[in-house]
Design an enzyme around this catalytic site. Structure first.
Site, mmCIF file in Angstrom:
data_model
loop_
_atom_site.group_PDB
_atom_site.id
_atom_site.type_symbol
_atom_site.label_atom_id
_atom_site.label_comp_id
_atom_site.label_asym_id
_atom_site.label_seq_id
_atom_site.Cartn_x
_atom_site.Cartn_y
_atom_site.Cartn_z
ATOM 1 N N CYS A 100 -26.047 5.874 -11.493
ATOM 2 C CA CYS A 100 -25.274 6.705 -11.431
ATOM 3 C C CYS A 100 -25.729 8.076 -12.094
ATOM 4 O O CYS A 100 -25.773 8.394 -12.726
ATOM 5 C CB CYS A 100 -23.943 6.817 -12.119
ATOM 6 N N CYS A 145 -19.948 0.069 -17.246
ATOM 7 C CA CYS A 145 -20.112 0.439 -15.888
ATOM 8 C C CYS A 145 -21.472 -0.531 -15.576
ATOM 9 O O CYS A 145 -22.403 0.400 -15.602
ATOM 10 C CB CYS A 145 -19.542 1.748 -15.563
ATOM 11 N N TYR A 185 -6.054 6.653 4.614
ATOM 12 C CA TYR A 185 -6.248 5.162 3.173
ATOM 13 C C TYR A 185 -5.538 4.384 3.691
ATOM 14 O O TYR A 185 -5.833 3.490 4.185
ATOM 15 C CB TYR A 185 -5.334 6.475 2.280
ATOM 16 N N ASP A 228 -9.373 5.716 -1.949
ATOM 17 C CA ASP A 228 -8.488 6.337 -3.110
ATOM 18 C C ASP A 228 -8.834 6.608 -4.015
ATOM 19 O O ASP A 228 -10.218 7.201 -3.461
ATOM 20 C CB ASP A 228 -7.683 5.096 -3.189
ATOM 21 N N CYS A 279 -18.424 4.773 -19.465
ATOM 22 C CA CYS A 279 -20.247 4.658 -18.465
ATOM 23 C C CYS A 279 -20.615 3.154 -19.675
ATOM 24 O O CYS A 279 -21.063 2.084 -18.729
ATOM 25 C CB CYS A 279 -20.626 5.716 -18.689
ATOM 26 N N CYS A 295 -14.397 3.226 -14.587
ATOM 27 C CA CYS A 295 -14.431 4.983 -14.166
ATOM 28 C C CYS A 295 -13.294 5.649 -14.446
ATOM 29 O O CYS A 295 -13.115 6.162 -13.030
ATOM 30 C CB CYS A 295 -15.389 4.659 -12.852
ATOM 31 N N GLU A 309 1.353 -1.496 0.148
ATOM 32 C CA GLU A 309 0.367 -0.005 0.094
ATOM 33 C C GLU A 309 0.879 1.116 0.367
ATOM 34 O O GLU A 309 0.084 2.347 -0.463
ATOM 35 C CB GLU A 309 -1.576 0.249 1.434
#
Length: 272
Positions: free
Chosen positions: A197, A191, A116, A134, A188, A182, A33
């Site tokens: 959305c 998605c 995070y 994130d 889109c 995305c 990370e």
């Protein structure tokens, strides 16, 4: 609101094959990370394997000089991350018997570990039901909400969306959705959130609600000719051995000294 079932069913089979996803070792997850914060995953893979081999426990990293860690970090960029990881390892040895703590609060008390990273370790190592925010997830949440979000709002929304017992899978799936579909320029039509959305349903009007929303990163300035490049070159040269201070740009040197990445003794610069 995100359609949780649709996201999970469409995304699980498409998860990217990243080696740290096969691990639940909190130290290995923490290394990953920290490396991934500002470096693309494909560039991290080999270096992550190397670091897990060189420093299999926090004690192994804290037991070497910071300069050794900085040498082995070269090529990943943003060397303050190596400094912070080294400091976090030392703190774990001192405060937690050499173990990675398993609470957000204790993780955030370690050097360089922010919200995070702490939540990523909780979700991906300890499989806790916490929302990880994130830049990819923050982008999805702003667009599906149809508005810019504050830091507290985006975190609350991320936490509320995690399905019970599926913190690991949900966060990994949502991250990959943001990384592959995305994106800043979205696809889109592919998605699973398109039907719910708000931004897409409104016709994707500008400005994009993700622009300037909390947690969404902005494009970096060009590397060529930047201070980042000059700092990297200075550290790379010092990684080969001490050198006269006068050979380097004083302004760059002072910044590196202030960051604890370089020490100056008797007219020479050294890694710590």
């Amino acid at each position: 609101m995100l359609a949780v079932a649709d996201v999970l069913s469409s995304g699980e089979a498409r998860l990217r094959d990243l080696p740290w996803r096969a691990s639940r070792d909190p130290w290995k997850i923490l290394i990953a990370e920290v490396m991934l914060q500002q470096t693309q995953a494909m560039r991290v893979i080999r270096r992550w394997h190397d670091w897990c081999r060189w420093y299999p426990t926090p004690a192994d990293l804290s037991g070497v000089p910071l300069g050794d860690a900085l040498r082995r970090w070269q090529g990943l960029g943003y060397p303050r991350r190596a400094r912070d990881l080294h400091g976090a390892a030392a703190a774990m040895v001192q405060r937690h018997d050499g173990q990675v703590p398993d609470s957000v609060e204790q993780l955030q008390a370690l050097p360089g570990i922010g919200p995070y990273t702490a939540r990523a370790v909780m979700a991906f190592a300890f499989e806790r039901d916490v929302g990880v925010v994130d830049t990819n997830i923050a982008r999805i949440l702003a667009r599906t909400a149809g508005t810019k979000l504050t830091r507290s709002t985006v975190q609350s929304l991320a936490d509320a969306l995690v399905p019970d017992g599926q913190g690991w899978l949900w966060n990994q799936t949502l991250m990959d959705l943001g990384a592959t579909v995305c994106r800043p320029k979205p696809s889109c039509e592919a998605c699973p959130t398109a039907a719910t959305c708000r931004w897409h349903q409104a016709g994707n009007p500008m400005p994009d609600p993700a622009a300037g929303s909390a947690g969404v990163s902005t494009p970096q300035a060009p590397y060529e000719g930047s201070d980042r490049q000059a700092r990297g070159r200075t550290l790379a040269e010092l990684g080969r051995g001490a050198n006269a201070t006068a050979r380097f740009d004083r302004r760059i040197v002072e910044g590196l000294i202030l960051d604890g990445l370089v020490v100056e003794r008797d007219g020479e610069l050294h890694l710590p």
